[in-house]
Design a protein around this motif. Structure first.
Motif, PDB file in Angstrom:
ATOM      1  N   ILE A 176       1.076  -1.229  -0.116  1.00 23.76           N
ATOM      2  CA  ILE A 176      -0.131  -0.040  -0.023  1.00 23.76           C
ATOM      3  C   ILE A 176       1.031   1.198  -0.089  1.00 23.76           C
ATOM      4  N   ARG A 177       1.051   2.039  -1.140  1.00 18.59           N
ATOM      5  CA  ARG A 177       2.037   3.113  -1.284  1.00 18.59           C
ATOM      6  C   ARG A 177       1.025   4.218  -1.690  1.00 18.59           C
ATOM      7  N   LEU A 178       1.514   5.372  -0.956  1.00 20.73           N
ATOM      8  CA  LEU A 178       1.064   6.639  -1.318  1.00 20.73           C
ATOM      9  C   LEU A 178       1.452   7.229  -2.602  1.00 20.73           C
ATOM     10  N   HIS A 179       0.811   7.926  -3.348  1.00 19.18           N
ATOM     11  CA  HIS A 179       1.292   8.344  -4.659  1.00 19.18           C
ATOM     12  C   HIS A 179       1.329  10.148  -4.338  1.00 19.18           C
ATOM     13  N   ASP A 180       2.236  10.769  -4.354  1.00 25.07           N
ATOM     14  CA  ASP A 180       2.100  12.168  -4.335  1.00 25.07           C
ATOM     15  C   ASP A 180       2.024  12.767  -5.713  1.00 25.07           C
ATOM     16  N   TRP A 181       0.722  13.392  -5.882  1.00 30.88           N
ATOM     17  CA  TRP A 181       0.480  14.128  -7.096  1.00 30.88           C
ATOM     18  C   TRP A 181       1.327  15.338  -7.656  1.00 30.88           C
ATOM     19  N   ARG A 182       2.021  15.693  -6.381  1.00 32.24           N
ATOM     20  CA  ARG A 182       3.064  17.068  -6.432  1.00 32.24           C
ATOM     21  C   ARG A 182       2.001  18.100  -7.100  1.00 32.24           C
ATOM     22  N   VAL A 183       0.596  18.261  -6.547  1.00 33.06           N
ATOM     23  CA  VAL A 183      -0.294  19.027  -6.827  1.00 33.06           C
ATOM     24  C   VAL A 183      -0.746  19.882  -5.434  1.00 33.06           C
ATOM     25  N   SER A 184      -0.939  21.082  -5.636  1.00 32.77           N
ATOM     26  CA  SER A 184      -1.578  21.756  -4.579  1.00 32.77           C
ATOM     27  C   SER A 184      -2.429  22.936  -4.480  1.00 32.77           C
ATOM     28  N   ASN A 185      -3.552  22.905  -3.937  1.00 35.58           N
ATOM     29  CA  ASN A 185      -4.706  23.642  -4.014  1.00 35.58           C
ATOM     30  C   ASN A 185      -4.775  24.575  -2.836  1.00 35.58           C
ATOM     31  N   VAL A 186      -5.029  25.987  -2.906  1.00 35.45           N
ATOM     32  CA  VAL A 186      -4.908  26.865  -1.999  1.00 35.45           C
ATOM     33  C   VAL A 186      -6.579  27.301  -2.002  1.00 35.45           C
ATOM     34  N   TYR A 187      -7.193  27.070  -1.020  1.00 36.41           N
ATOM     35  CA  TYR A 187      -8.771  27.624  -0.885  1.00 36.41           C
ATOM     36  C   TYR A 187      -9.055  28.246   0.407  1.00 36.41           C
ATOM     37  N   GLU A 188     -10.264  28.785   0.315  1.00 36.08           N
ATOM     38  CA  GLU A 188     -10.779  29.626   1.494  1.00 36.08           C
ATOM     39  C   GLU A 188     -11.310  28.527   2.414  1.00 36.08           C
ATOM     40  N   ILE A 189     -11.114  28.746   3.708  1.00 33.79           N
ATOM     41  CA  ILE A 189     -11.245  27.967   4.864  1.00 33.79           C
ATOM     42  C   ILE A 189     -12.586  28.266   5.073  1.00 33.79           C
ATOM     43  N   TYR A 190     -13.664  27.297   5.248  1.00 37.56           N
ATOM     44  CA  TYR A 190     -15.047  27.303   5.315  1.00 37.56           C
ATOM     45  C   TYR A 190     -15.204  28.228   6.856  1.00 37.56           C
ATOM     46  N   PRO A 191     -16.001  29.380   6.645  1.00 37.99           N
ATOM     47  CA  PRO A 191     -16.071  30.307   8.030  1.00 37.99           C
ATOM     48  C   PRO A 191     -16.316  29.163   9.291  1.00 37.99           C
ATOM     49  N   VAL A 192     -17.024  28.259   8.998  1.00 37.24           N
ATOM     50  CA  VAL A 192     -17.589  27.490  10.428  1.00 37.24           C
ATOM     51  C   VAL A 192     -16.435  26.941  10.894  1.00 37.24           C
ATOM     52  N   TRP A 193     -15.175  26.577  10.283  1.00 35.53           N
ATOM     53  CA  TRP A 193     -13.947  26.181  10.747  1.00 35.53           C
ATOM     54  C   TRP A 193     -13.076  26.785  11.101  1.00 35.53           C
ATOM     55  N   ARG A 194     -12.990  28.182  10.532  1.00 28.87           N
ATOM     56  CA  ARG A 194     -11.875  29.157  10.963  1.00 28.87           C
ATOM     57  C   ARG A 194     -11.373  29.343  12.384  1.00 28.87           C
ATOM     58  N   HIS A 195     -12.492  29.156  13.203  1.00 26.30           N
ATOM     59  CA  HIS A 195     -11.886  29.172  14.735  1.00 26.30           C
ATOM     60  C   HIS A 195     -10.924  28.281  14.887  1.00 26.30           C
ATOM     61  N   ARG A 196     -10.651  27.190  14.126  1.00 19.86           N
ATOM     62  CA  ARG A 196      -9.412  26.082  14.562  1.00 19.86           C
ATOM     63  C   ARG A 196      -8.143  26.680  14.335  1.00 19.86           C
ATOM     64  N   TYR A 197      -8.112  27.952  13.587  1.00 22.43           N
ATOM     65  CA  TYR A 197      -6.873  28.379  13.079  1.00 22.43           C
ATOM     66  C   TYR A 197      -6.601  29.858  13.702  1.00 22.43           C
ATOM     67  N   ALA A 198      -5.311  30.040  13.720  1.00 25.72           N
ATOM     68  CA  ALA A 198      -5.131  31.539  14.376  1.00 25.72           C
ATOM     69  C   ALA A 198      -5.762  32.437  13.925  1.00 25.72           C
ATOM     70  N   PRO A 199      -5.900  33.739  14.598  1.00 26.25           N
ATOM     71  CA  PRO A 199      -6.748  34.775  13.972  1.00 26.25           C
ATOM     72  C   PRO A 199      -6.455  35.440  12.781  1.00 26.25           C
ATOM     73  N   GLY A 200      -7.119  35.512  11.970  1.00 31.22           N
ATOM     74  CA  GLY A 200      -6.743  36.076  10.694  1.00 31.22           C
ATOM     75  C   GLY A 200      -6.397  35.355   9.300  1.00 31.22           C
ATOM     76  N   VAL A 201      -6.316  33.950   9.750  1.00 28.81           N
ATOM     77  CA  VAL A 201      -6.124  33.039   8.852  1.00 28.81           C
ATOM     78  C   VAL A 201      -7.343  32.623   8.186  1.00 28.81           C
ATOM     79  N   THR A 202      -7.314  32.677   6.726  1.00 29.80           N
ATOM     80  CA  THR A 202      -8.625  32.225   5.939  1.00 29.80           C
ATOM     81  C   THR A 202      -8.067  31.408   4.874  1.00 29.80           C
TER      82      THR A 202
END
Length: 150
Positions: free
Chosen positions: A67-93
């Motif tokens: 069982i081997r992981l395959h790294d796609w070498r793909v990154s996505n940047v997305y906006e964190i859903y507001p309902v979960w932003r409290h889990r991050y440092a203030p100002g992180v979106t």
């Protein structure tokens, strides 16, 4: 509780027949997704994060042999859903998500973390993409055939 690091992995679990495993979030019933999770420390290697999250959320152990992981070498940047932003440092979106996949036998045992997930389902990849609440997760599933053949 320390803040989450806004860098994560997405692990698309699939069979050789292109069935995709989706798991339903416990904190948001009806929200289906692949395995996701943030780095534990800023210097945690991405593959280690992916293997850890895969095991924590499904009980699947990426042993590097069968069982081997395959790294796609793909990154996505997305906006964190507001309902979960409290889990991050203030100002992180926004979060940066790194995409992996893993091919497993259809009959592999799945052991969900009840704290995180309620149910799982194996679905044909197009149906799985339609069920995902996250657009980046759906897009990764749609791209799966290309990454499996490459």
């Amino acid at each position: 509780m320390p803040h989450k690091i806004p860098e994560s992995v997405l692990v698309v679990i699939h069979t050789p027949a292109m069935e995709v495993l989706l798991i339903e979030r416990a904190d948001r019933p009806g929200f289906w997704q692949s395995v996701t999770g943030s780095l534990d420390t800023p210097d945690e290697p991405l593959e280690q994060t992916a293997a850890r999250e895969l095991f924590e959320e499904t009980g699947i152990h990426a042993d590097g042999a069968t069982i081997r992981l395959h790294d796609w070498r793909v990154s996505n940047v997305y906006e964190i859903y507001p309902v979960w932003r409290h889990r991050y440092a203030p100002g992180v979106t926004h979060n940066t998500e790194h995409v992996f996949s893993v091919c497993v036998p259809r009959d592999i045992p799945i052991l969900l973390s009840p704290r995180e997930h309620l149910h799982y389902a194996w679905l044909p990849h197009l149906e799985a993409a339609d069920r995902c609440f996250s657009s980046s997760n759906a897009e990764a599933i749609l791209q799966l055939p290309w990454h499996v053949s490459s």
